[in-house]
Design an enzyme around this catalytic site. Sequence first.
Site, PDB file in Angstrom:
ATOM      1  N   SER A   8      59.403 -27.530  -4.816  1.00 36.47           N
ATOM      2  CA  SER A   8      59.978 -26.570  -3.865  1.00 36.47           C
ATOM      3  C   SER A   8      59.617 -27.018  -2.460  1.00 36.47           C
ATOM      4  CB  SER A   8      59.407 -25.180  -4.109  1.00 36.47           C
ATOM      5  OG  SER A   8      59.575 -24.394  -2.942  1.00 36.47           O
ATOM      6  N   HIS A  33      64.013 -27.984  -5.461  1.00 41.66           N
ATOM      7  CA  HIS A  33      64.155 -26.527  -5.447  1.00 41.66           C
ATOM      8  C   HIS A  33      64.168 -26.038  -3.998  1.00 41.66           C
ATOM      9  CE1 HIS A  33      63.640 -22.554  -7.354  1.00 41.66           C
ATOM     10  NE2 HIS A  33      62.879 -22.262  -6.305  1.00 41.66           N
ATOM     11  N   ASP A  35      64.374 -22.805  -1.534  1.00 39.04           N
ATOM     12  CA  ASP A  35      64.164 -21.361  -1.489  1.00 39.04           C
ATOM     13  C   ASP A  35      64.851 -20.755  -0.274  1.00 39.04           C
ATOM     14  OD1 ASP A  35      62.477 -20.821  -3.797  1.00 39.04           O
ATOM     15  OD2 ASP A  35      61.017 -22.118  -2.797  1.00 39.04           O
ATOM     16  N   HIS A  66      67.757 -21.501  -4.883  1.00 45.20           N
ATOM     17  CA  HIS A  66      67.231 -20.206  -5.341  1.00 45.20           C
ATOM     18  C   HIS A  66      67.491 -19.176  -4.247  1.00 45.20           C
ATOM     19  CE1 HIS A  66      63.294 -17.867  -6.552  1.00 45.20           C
ATOM     20  NE2 HIS A  66      64.394 -17.167  -6.760  1.00 45.20           N
ATOM     21  N   MET A  68      67.136 -15.881  -2.683  1.00 42.21           N
ATOM     22  CA  MET A  68      66.376 -14.619  -2.642  1.00 42.21           C
ATOM     23  C   MET A  68      66.971 -13.805  -1.506  1.00 42.21           C
ATOM     24  SD  MET A  68      62.682 -16.311  -3.332  1.00 42.21           S
ATOM     25  CE  MET A  68      63.325 -17.911  -2.860  1.00 42.21           C
ATOM     26  N   MET A 137      60.345 -15.570 -12.370  1.00 43.39           N
ATOM     27  CA  MET A 137      59.386 -15.630 -11.257  1.00 43.39           C
ATOM     28  C   MET A 137      57.992 -15.283 -11.772  1.00 43.39           C
ATOM     29  SD  MET A 137      60.918 -16.594  -8.530  1.00 43.39           S
ATOM     30  CE  MET A 137      59.468 -16.423  -7.477  1.00 43.39           C
ATOM     31  N   ASP A 175      58.711 -20.239 -11.771  1.00 38.04           N
ATOM     32  CA  ASP A 175      58.554 -20.473 -10.331  1.00 38.04           C
ATOM     33  C   ASP A 175      57.476 -19.560  -9.765  1.00 38.04           C
ATOM     34  OD1 ASP A 175      58.921 -20.895  -7.617  1.00 38.04           O
ATOM     35  OD2 ASP A 175      60.947 -20.068  -7.536  1.00 38.04           O
TER      36      ASP A 175
HETATM   37  C1  DX5 Z   1      58.527 -18.065  -3.881  1.00 44.69           C
HETATM   38  C2  DX5 Z   1      59.468 -19.217  -4.111  1.00 44.69           C
HETATM   39  C3  DX5 Z   1      58.834 -20.386  -4.751  1.00 44.69           C
HETATM   40  C4  DX5 Z   1      57.696 -20.985  -3.977  1.00 44.69           C
HETATM   41  C5  DX5 Z   1      56.725 -21.505  -4.959  1.00 44.69           C
HETATM   42  O1  DX5 Z   1      59.234 -16.973  -3.420  1.00 44.69           O
HETATM   43  O2  DX5 Z   1      60.561 -18.841  -4.907  1.00 44.69           O
HETATM   44  O3  DX5 Z   1      59.779 -21.378  -5.110  1.00 44.69           O
HETATM   45  O4  DX5 Z   1      58.068 -22.021  -3.119  1.00 44.69           O
HETATM   46  O5  DX5 Z   1      55.609 -21.899  -4.255  1.00 44.69           O
HETATM   47  P1  DX5 Z   1      54.230 -22.145  -4.990  1.00 44.69           P
HETATM   48  O6  DX5 Z   1      54.446 -23.256  -5.970  1.00 44.69           O
HETATM   49  O7  DX5 Z   1      53.323 -22.502  -3.864  1.00 44.69           O
HETATM   50  O8  DX5 Z   1      53.855 -20.857  -5.661  1.00 44.69           O
HETATM   51 ZN    ZN Z   2      61.909 -20.483  -5.713  1.00 43.67          ZN
END
Ligand code: DX5
Ligand code: ZN
Length: 227
Positions: A8, A33, A35, A66, A68, A137, A175
Site C-alpha cells: 500500500s 494497493h 488507498d 481501494h 474508502m 479490513m 488489509d
Molecule cells: C487503511 C488502508 C490500508 C493501509 C494499511 O485504511 O486501507 O491499506 O495503508 O496500512 P498498514 O499496513 O500500515 O496497516
Molecule cells: Zn487499503
Amino acid sequence: MKLQLAPSILSADFAALGDDIRKVEEAGAHMLHIDVMDGHFVPNITIGPPVVKSIRKVTKLPLDVHLMISDPDKYIPAFVDAGANIVTVHAEATVHLDRTLNFIRSLNVGVGVSINPATPVATVKHALGLADMLLIMSVNPGFGGQKFIPYCLDKIREAREFIDEHKLKCVIEVDGGIDMDTLPPAVRAGAQVFVAGSAIFAGGDPARKVRDMLELAGTLGYHTKYV
Ligand code: DX5
Ligand code: ZN
C-alpha cells in the site's frame, strides 16, 4: 492460488512515489494497493484519479484501488479511466451493493467488495458471486500504521469456508496491520492477498521488506490448504 503481496503506497514517500513503486515492483510485489480516502467515509484525505493516472505511467503492476469514499458509484468511472485494474468499494458506503458491483463489472475491471472490522461477513456473502475479491479490513480504515484487530481472523475463516463451500472464484484480501507477525495467522485463516503499508514503506528499504514478506509467504503458502 499463490499468495500475493500488494504494497500500500499510503506509507510511501509521496514526493518520491515513482522510486518507491519501482523498488517494490522490482522486488516482486504482485500488485499495488492504492488507498483513496475522501474525508467523509473515513477521517482522512488521500489521493484521487490524477495521481492514479500518473502512477499508471510508471508501473506495469496491476493497480488495486481501494475506495474508502462515500457514494463510490459517482467516482468509479474516473478511477477506471485513470488505469485501475481492480476497484474495491465498501459495503458500508453503498446503498445498493449489488448494483454497484455489477456497475464495476460493466466497466471491465476487477470487482472488489470490502467490509470494515465490525461489519459481519454475512452482510456481503450473498453478493460474493459478483466479486473477484473480498477485502476484509483488519483495522478501521483511514490510517496506516494501526494494530491488526485479531477478531478479523474469525471473519477470514468464515469467508473462506463460505467461498469454498459455494465454489466461488472470489479471493480474500486482508488489509491493515499486516507485518511479519500477523501474516502467518492471516494465511492460515485463508487469506490470499496481503496488503502491507507501513511494514513495507516505513523505516526505509521497501525492496528488502517485500522480499522478506514474499519469502515468508512462500514458506507458509505452499503448506496451506488454500493455495
Ligand atoms: C487503511 C488502508 C490500508 C493501509 C494499511 O485504511 O486501507 O491499506 O495503508 O496500512 P498498514 O499496513 O500500515 O496497516
Ligand atoms: Zn487499503
